[in-house]
Design a protein around this motif. Sequence first.
Motif, PDB file in Angstrom:
ATOM      1  N   GLY A 159      15.503   5.946   1.812  1.00  0.00           N
ATOM      2  CA  GLY A 159      14.563   6.725   2.627  1.00  0.00           C
ATOM      3  C   GLY A 159      13.789   7.786   1.860  1.00  0.00           C
ATOM      4  N   HIS A 160      13.533   8.898   2.546  1.00  0.00           N
ATOM      5  CA  HIS A 160      12.611   9.904   2.006  1.00  0.00           C
ATOM      6  C   HIS A 160      13.137  10.649   0.789  1.00  0.00           C
ATOM      7  CE1 HIS A 160      10.718   9.112   5.862  1.00  0.00           C
ATOM      8  NE2 HIS A 160       9.607   9.563   5.307  1.00  0.00           N
ATOM      9  N   ILE A 161      14.417  10.487   0.492  1.00  0.00           N
ATOM     10  CA  ILE A 161      14.928  11.142  -0.716  1.00  0.00           C
ATOM     11  C   ILE A 161      14.123  10.694  -1.943  1.00  0.00           C
ATOM     12  CG2 ILE A 161      16.730   9.459  -1.350  1.00  0.00           C
ATOM     13  CD1 ILE A 161      18.432  12.294  -1.368  1.00  0.00           C
ATOM     14  N   GLN A 162      13.577   9.466  -1.845  1.00  0.00           N
ATOM     15  CA  GLN A 162      12.798   8.924  -2.975  1.00  0.00           C
ATOM     16  C   GLN A 162      11.479   9.660  -3.194  1.00  0.00           C
ATOM     17  OE1 GLN A 162      13.304   4.232  -2.564  1.00  0.00           O
ATOM     18  NE2 GLN A 162      13.493   5.344  -0.649  1.00  0.00           N
ATOM     19  N   ARG A 163      11.013  10.380  -2.186  1.00  0.00           N
ATOM     20  CA  ARG A 163       9.731  11.091  -2.340  1.00  0.00           C
ATOM     21  C   ARG A 163       9.919  12.493  -2.905  1.00  0.00           C
ATOM     22  NH1 ARG A 163       6.747   9.140   2.686  1.00  0.00           N
ATOM     23  NH2 ARG A 163       6.402  11.300   3.283  1.00  0.00           N
ATOM     24  N   GLY A 164      11.185  12.960  -2.933  1.00  0.00           N
ATOM     25  CA  GLY A 164      11.411  14.350  -3.320  1.00  0.00           C
ATOM     26  C   GLY A 164      11.725  14.513  -4.799  1.00  0.00           C
ATOM     27  N   ALA A 215      13.428  -4.308  -0.584  1.00  0.00           N
ATOM     28  CA  ALA A 215      12.282  -3.445  -0.281  1.00  0.00           C
ATOM     29  C   ALA A 215      12.160  -3.337   1.238  1.00  0.00           C
ATOM     30  CB  ALA A 215      11.016  -4.054  -0.872  1.00  0.00           C
ATOM     31  N   GLU A 216      11.793  -2.148   1.709  1.00  0.00           N
ATOM     32  CA  GLU A 216      11.721  -1.941   3.172  1.00  0.00           C
ATOM     33  C   GLU A 216      10.762  -2.917   3.849  1.00  0.00           C
ATOM     34  OE1 GLU A 216      10.130   1.923   4.224  1.00  0.00           O
ATOM     35  OE2 GLU A 216       8.409   1.708   2.901  1.00  0.00           O
ATOM     36  N   GLY A 217       9.764  -3.415   3.087  1.00  0.00           N
ATOM     37  CA  GLY A 217       8.782  -4.337   3.666  1.00  0.00           C
ATOM     38  C   GLY A 217       9.336  -5.728   3.939  1.00  0.00           C
ATOM     39  N   ILE A 266       4.411   6.955  -4.164  1.00  0.00           N
ATOM     40  CA  ILE A 266       5.586   6.376  -4.826  1.00  0.00           C
ATOM     41  C   ILE A 266       5.550   4.854  -4.775  1.00  0.00           C
ATOM     42  CG2 ILE A 266       7.045   8.381  -4.359  1.00  0.00           C
ATOM     43  CD1 ILE A 266       8.477   6.544  -2.210  1.00  0.00           C
ATOM     44  N   ASP A 267       4.666   4.277  -3.943  1.00  0.00           N
ATOM     45  CA  ASP A 267       4.685   2.818  -3.738  1.00  0.00           C
ATOM     46  C   ASP A 267       4.089   2.031  -4.909  1.00  0.00           C
ATOM     47  OD1 ASP A 267       5.690   3.477  -1.264  1.00  0.00           O
ATOM     48  OD2 ASP A 267       3.755   3.288  -0.240  1.00  0.00           O
ATOM     49  N   ASN A 268       3.236   2.648  -5.686  1.00  0.00           N
ATOM     50  CA  ASN A 268       2.538   1.994  -6.813  1.00  0.00           C
ATOM     51  C   ASN A 268       1.739   0.767  -6.368  1.00  0.00           C
ATOM     52  OD1 ASN A 268       1.789   1.914  -9.517  1.00  0.00           O
ATOM     53  ND2 ASN A 268       3.384   0.454 -10.055  1.00  0.00           N
TER      54      ASN A 268
END
Length: 319
Positions: free
Chosen positions: A248-253, A221-223, A126-128
């Motif tokens: 958080g991880h909701i973005q991966r689902g 951004a988390e970074g 998801i990070d591209n």
Amino acid sequence: MKRVGLLTSGGDAPGMNAAIRAVTRAAIYNGLEVIGFRRGYEGLLDGDVIPLSISSVGGIILRGGTMLRTARSDRFKKPEGIREGLRRLKEFDIDALVVIGGDGSFHGAYELHKLGFPVVGIPGTIDNDMAGTDCTIGFDTACNTALDCIEKLRDTASSHERLFIVEVMGRNAGFLALEAAVAAGAEFVLVPEIPFEMDTLCQKLHYAHERGKTHSLIIIAEGVMPAADLQSKLKDTGGYDARIIVLGHIQRGGNPSSFDAVLASRLGGGAIDALIRGDYGTMVGRISGKIVASPIQVAWEQKKDLDEDMLRLVDILGI
Ligand code: F6P
């Protein structure tokens, strides 16, 4: 070449299942067998295999996650892990390996390639944050998921006249944050690639307020730093009382968007084409609409730049 191994590795990304389906079916169409390894390189090291057939990858194209499951393998980062992986590939009569994952996963594939084993990588994260492709599998869906959440926050932000900070994923890159910020019409975006000053941010918030803005969204951004840290800095520097949300991880689902399902299907087919051509040690990517194979190390050796015009656009449109 008779038998192809396939694994998904690193963080899951929507569209990985569509890529698994495409690799499997394109391989079978070309007279090859496909063996899946579960849990990425961990499954390769443990010999955790599952034969893949036309029907076993049926009905998964629009399903989120990865049916092969995934893992981050520390064992495979060590030379003895790579040697053991090679031994396992030989044990299962695998002639070539397709790895779906991010640049960490591609490093492992590159080590196998250096030992003479045929590999092809498919960029899925998801990070591209990988060069060699305009878009990685999962990025578009993750942006849409973030957008959905931000839309809902906007309702509360405007009703309560509040300042919200939304933290999105992306590891050390700001692609997800920037895309979501432009699409959501956020007033501010903070990305790791471009340093920012707290004073300047507070000044901008102040001017926005003076111009009559009653609520604002900051996408971080988390970074850059955790949203909670920005929240306290804003309090200390400008007296702002911001609310935070970490997506958080909701973005991966979730199910892949049509863009990701198509991208994954094209890259899956492209990976098998690359193997058949003998383009080993490559990653397949989509560059200006075309499926292109580049040396796999391009993924981390070349830097993918954030579009600075898009950054300026957030400023311009967020007035
Ligand atoms: O690389 C995908 C990603 O979701 C990053 O955006 C994030 O920093 C990381 O994975 C989180 O990893 P984990 O799921 O192992 O906590």
